[in-house]
Design a protein around this motif. Structure first.
Motif: not given
Length: 147
Positions: A81-100
């Protein structure tokens, strides 16, 4: 009057159940709509055979779900996933991402059956619960990495 339900009837019972109903309700509503059949000897035998068959199918489905759950326990997936400054995530990780991610490993699971424990806030290791069967669930490891 005793009838065997051929489909679920609200406030009366589920398909395959034998219920006692009033004469008028049975004769004027349930029988013409094919929601039930009379509970005579022949229909009772058919209903018992169907109930036994249904029980065997449910037992087989439960056994298969247990096997699948045991195999899924060993699986872990990595999600970039894309992670910005300060270790924050862009967007979120969902069940769809895990399924993919599971699909890439040739494991086909419906995204609606996957829930991630806790909130994914940054890179790290998380757990996802997969509901394999209504009564059986399995937990897999999800590694979130900067990508």
């Amino acid at each position: 009057m005793k009838v065997i339900l051929q489909q679920d009837v609200k406030k009366l019972g589920k398909k395959g159940e034998i219920v006692e109903v009033s004469e008028g309700y049975g004769r004027n509503f349930l029988l013409p709509r094919k929601a039930a059949v009379l509970a005579n000897a022949e229909n009772m035998n058919v209903a018992k055979a169907q109930a036994g068959s249904k029980a065997r199918k449910e037992a087989m489905a439960t056994d298969e779900a247990k096997l699948m759950a045991a195999q899924l326990e060993k699986v872990s997936v990595t999600i970039p996933v894309k992670i910005g400054e300060n270790g924050k995530l862009f967007g979120s990780v969902t069940g769809k991402d895990v399924a993919d991610a599971l699909k890439k490993e040739k494991i086909d699971i419906d995204r609606r059956k996957i829930t991630i424990k806790g909130e994914v806030t940054g890179a790290g290791e998380y757990e996802a619960v997969i509901k394999v069967h209504p009564s059986i669930s399995s937990t897999i490891k999800v590694n979130v990495v900067a990508g």
